[in-house]
Design an enzyme around this catalytic site. Structure first.
Site, PDB file in Angstrom:
ATOM      1  N   ASN A 291       1.034  -1.107  -0.146  1.00  0.00           N
ATOM      2  CA  ASN A 291      -0.038   0.040  -0.058  1.00  0.00           C
ATOM      3  C   ASN A 291       1.043   1.280  -0.009  1.00  0.00           C
ATOM      4  O   ASN A 291       1.505   1.518   1.167  1.00  0.00           O
ATOM      5  CB  ASN A 291      -0.749  -0.253   1.264  1.00  0.00           C
ATOM      6  CG  ASN A 291      -1.830   1.314   1.355  1.00  0.00           C
ATOM      7  OD1 ASN A 291      -1.744   2.087   0.325  1.00  0.00           O
ATOM      8  ND2 ASN A 291      -2.094   1.462   2.547  1.00  0.00           N
ATOM      9  N   TRP A 292       1.032   1.933  -1.225  1.00  0.00           N
ATOM     10  CA  TRP A 292       1.864   3.007  -1.302  1.00  0.00           C
ATOM     11  C   TRP A 292       1.277   4.331  -0.709  1.00  0.00           C
ATOM     12  O   TRP A 292       2.223   5.297  -0.552  1.00  0.00           O
ATOM     13  CB  TRP A 292       2.304   3.306  -2.735  1.00  0.00           C
ATOM     14  CG  TRP A 292       3.596   2.114  -3.271  1.00  0.00           C
ATOM     15  CD1 TRP A 292       4.116   1.217  -2.582  1.00  0.00           C
ATOM     16  CD2 TRP A 292       3.777   2.108  -4.624  1.00  0.00           C
ATOM     17  NE1 TRP A 292       4.998   0.574  -3.442  1.00  0.00           N
ATOM     18  CE2 TRP A 292       4.823   1.172  -4.549  1.00  0.00           C
ATOM     19  CE3 TRP A 292       3.663   2.961  -5.819  1.00  0.00           C
ATOM     20  CZ2 TRP A 292       5.667   0.692  -5.609  1.00  0.00           C
ATOM     21  CZ3 TRP A 292       4.613   2.590  -6.971  1.00  0.00           C
ATOM     22  CH2 TRP A 292       5.479   1.403  -7.026  1.00  0.00           C
ATOM     23  N   LYS A 293       0.197   4.218  -0.232  1.00  0.00           N
ATOM     24  CA  LYS A 293      -0.247   5.615   0.478  1.00  0.00           C
ATOM     25  C   LYS A 293      -0.230   6.625  -0.684  1.00  0.00           C
ATOM     26  O   LYS A 293      -0.241   6.521  -1.892  1.00  0.00           O
ATOM     27  CB  LYS A 293       0.097   5.688   1.563  1.00  0.00           C
ATOM     28  CG  LYS A 293      -0.045   4.349   2.461  1.00  0.00           C
ATOM     29  CD  LYS A 293       0.136   4.689   3.922  1.00  0.00           C
ATOM     30  CE  LYS A 293      -0.074   3.217   4.791  1.00  0.00           C
ATOM     31  NZ  LYS A 293      -0.102   3.548   6.032  1.00  0.00           N
TER      32      LYS A 293
ATOM     33  N   HIS B  30      -9.656   1.755   4.645  1.00  0.00           N
ATOM     34  CA  HIS B  30      -8.246   1.785   5.454  1.00  0.00           C
ATOM     35  C   HIS B  30      -8.560   2.853   6.512  1.00  0.00           C
ATOM     36  O   HIS B  30      -9.214   3.871   6.341  1.00  0.00           O
ATOM     37  CB  HIS B  30      -7.086   2.428   4.288  1.00  0.00           C
ATOM     38  CG  HIS B  30      -5.938   2.461   5.055  1.00  0.00           C
ATOM     39  ND1 HIS B  30      -5.289   3.307   5.904  1.00  0.00           N
ATOM     40  CD2 HIS B  30      -4.983   1.386   4.894  1.00  0.00           C
ATOM     41  CE1 HIS B  30      -4.178   3.021   6.276  1.00  0.00           C
ATOM     42  NE2 HIS B  30      -3.822   1.755   5.868  1.00  0.00           N
TER      43      HIS B  30
ATOM     44  N   GLU C  93      -6.795   5.250   7.240  1.00  0.00           N
ATOM     45  CA  GLU C  93      -6.418   6.704   7.301  1.00  0.00           C
ATOM     46  C   GLU C  93      -7.786   7.397   6.588  1.00  0.00           C
ATOM     47  O   GLU C  93      -7.954   8.541   6.676  1.00  0.00           O
ATOM     48  CB  GLU C  93      -5.263   6.641   6.356  1.00  0.00           C
ATOM     49  CG  GLU C  93      -4.020   6.367   7.228  1.00  0.00           C
ATOM     50  CD  GLU C  93      -2.674   5.837   6.533  1.00  0.00           C
ATOM     51  OE1 GLU C  93      -2.836   5.744   5.481  1.00  0.00           O
ATOM     52  OE2 GLU C  93      -1.886   5.183   7.152  1.00  0.00           O
TER      53      GLU C  93
ATOM     54  N   GLU D 199      -5.994  -4.595  10.328  1.00  0.00           N
ATOM     55  CA  GLU D 199      -4.989  -3.620  10.584  1.00  0.00           C
ATOM     56  C   GLU D 199      -5.131  -2.818  11.925  1.00  0.00           C
ATOM     57  O   GLU D 199      -5.790  -1.973  12.139  1.00  0.00           O
ATOM     58  CB  GLU D 199      -4.850  -2.769   9.460  1.00  0.00           C
ATOM     59  CG  GLU D 199      -4.595  -3.293   8.316  1.00  0.00           C
ATOM     60  CD  GLU D 199      -3.799  -2.272   7.244  1.00  0.00           C
ATOM     61  OE1 GLU D 199      -2.531  -2.605   6.737  1.00  0.00           O
ATOM     62  OE2 GLU D 199      -4.461  -1.197   7.004  1.00  0.00           O
TER      63      GLU D 199
ATOM     64  N   GLY E  86       2.539   2.025  10.729  1.00  0.00           N
ATOM     65  CA  GLY E  86       3.517   3.197  10.592  1.00  0.00           C
ATOM     66  C   GLY E  86       4.143   3.488  11.958  1.00  0.00           C
ATOM     67  O   GLY E  86       4.694   4.311  11.910  1.00  0.00           O
TER      68      GLY E  86
ATOM     69  N   SER F  44       3.116  -2.278  10.366  1.00  0.00           N
ATOM     70  CA  SER F  44       4.690  -2.455  10.490  1.00  0.00           C
ATOM     71  C   SER F  44       5.040  -3.895  10.372  1.00  0.00           C
ATOM     72  O   SER F  44       5.922  -4.574  10.849  1.00  0.00           O
ATOM     73  CB  SER F  44       5.015  -2.240  11.967  1.00  0.00           C
ATOM     74  OG  SER F  44       4.622  -0.798  12.126  1.00  0.00           O
TER      75      SER F  44
ATOM     76  N   GLY G 253       4.903   1.077   4.579  1.00  0.00           N
ATOM     77  CA  GLY G 253       6.120   1.691   4.555  1.00  0.00           C
ATOM     78  C   GLY G 253       7.409   0.783   3.878  1.00  0.00           C
ATOM     79  O   GLY G 253       8.104   1.187   3.093  1.00  0.00           O
TER      80      GLY G 253
END
Ligand code: PGA
Length: 241
Positions: free
Chosen positions: A9-11, A96, A98, A165, A171, A204, A226
């Site tokens: 997931n490159w966000k 997600h 976020e 998640e 993160g 993570s 990440g």
């Protein structure tokens, strides 16, 4: 059969130039990755078109990070299923934390997006998980069950991936202990009508914990933020032992 799905997931990371350079480093690393592992890159929209034009028969599947419930319309800033399909997208991350935390995503809109994705033959990756406070208050299970109940109304469980998640692990470098992730994922599975849904762990995930995570019997893959941005680390993750 439960499919193994390893998704990055490159966000909101990577320009198109950075994407091309990632591919150069990453493609050679997946030559010997076992065939039964699905490798997915959930990239920003501009990068999706770069990826779709430059992969030349690679086995990488494209994933988006959002889809609207309408096929077209006056919805500034949104993207539709047909737009994603046209460039070869197969997966889409929905719900997600976020999106839920910063962009007003609710269980109701998550449910609409899930159904729209499926209508177009995209496979949604539904994210669920608890905050630190919910975990400390002993509300983890109740919160996740409530998300599942609302998010999955009229959703077809034959074409679905779920990602567990825990928000406190995203993160932060603080991974959920693999046995605990396995336990929660087993509970999620017990609430589904199709026990063959692939359920990922996310939060993570790194080269140094991937082997232990994937050794857990309930965990069918990972959603990686990440550590999916560097070819070597995502390469090590998809080639877990
Ligand atoms: P992280 O992100 O791997 O950087 O913790 C995971 C995610 O948000 O999907």
């Amino acid at each position: 059969m439960r499919k193994i799905v390893l998704a990055g997931n490159w966000k909101m990371y990577k320009t198109q130039a950075e994407t091309r350079s990632f591919l150069q480093g990453f493609l050679p690393q997946i030559n010997d990755t076992p065939e039964n592992r699905e490798i997915v890159l959930c990239a920003p929209f501009t990068d999706l078109s770069t990826l779709s034009g430059s992969m030349h028969g690679s086995r990488i599947m494209l994933g988006a990070q959002n889809v609207h419930w309408e096929d077209a319309g006056a919805f500034t800033g949104e993207i539709s299923g047909p737009m994603l399909l046209e460039i070869g997208v197969r997966y889409v991350v929905i719900g997600h934390s976020e999106r839920r935390q910063y962009f007003g995503e609710t269980d109701e809109t998550v449910n609409k997006r899930l159904k729209a994705a499926q209508k177009h033959g995209l496979t949604p990756i539904l994210c669920v998980g608890e905050t630190k406070q919910q975990r400390d208050n002993g509300e983890t299970e109740a919160h996740i069950f409530s998300q599942l109940e609302k998010d999955l109304v009229e959703v077809n469980q034959q074409n679905l991936v779920i990602a567990y998640e825990p928000i406190w692990a995203i993160g932060t470098g603080e991974t959920c202990e693999s046995k605990e992730a396995n336990r929660v994922i087993g509970l999620i599975r017990s609430k589904l009508s199709n026990s063959n849904v692939s359920i990922q762990y996310g939060g993570s995930v790194k080269p140094d914990n991937i082997d232990e995570i994937m050794a857990q019997p309930e965990i069918d893959g990972v959603l990686v933020g990440g550590a999916s941005l560097e070819p070597a680390s995502f390469g090590r993750i998809v080639n877990y032992k």
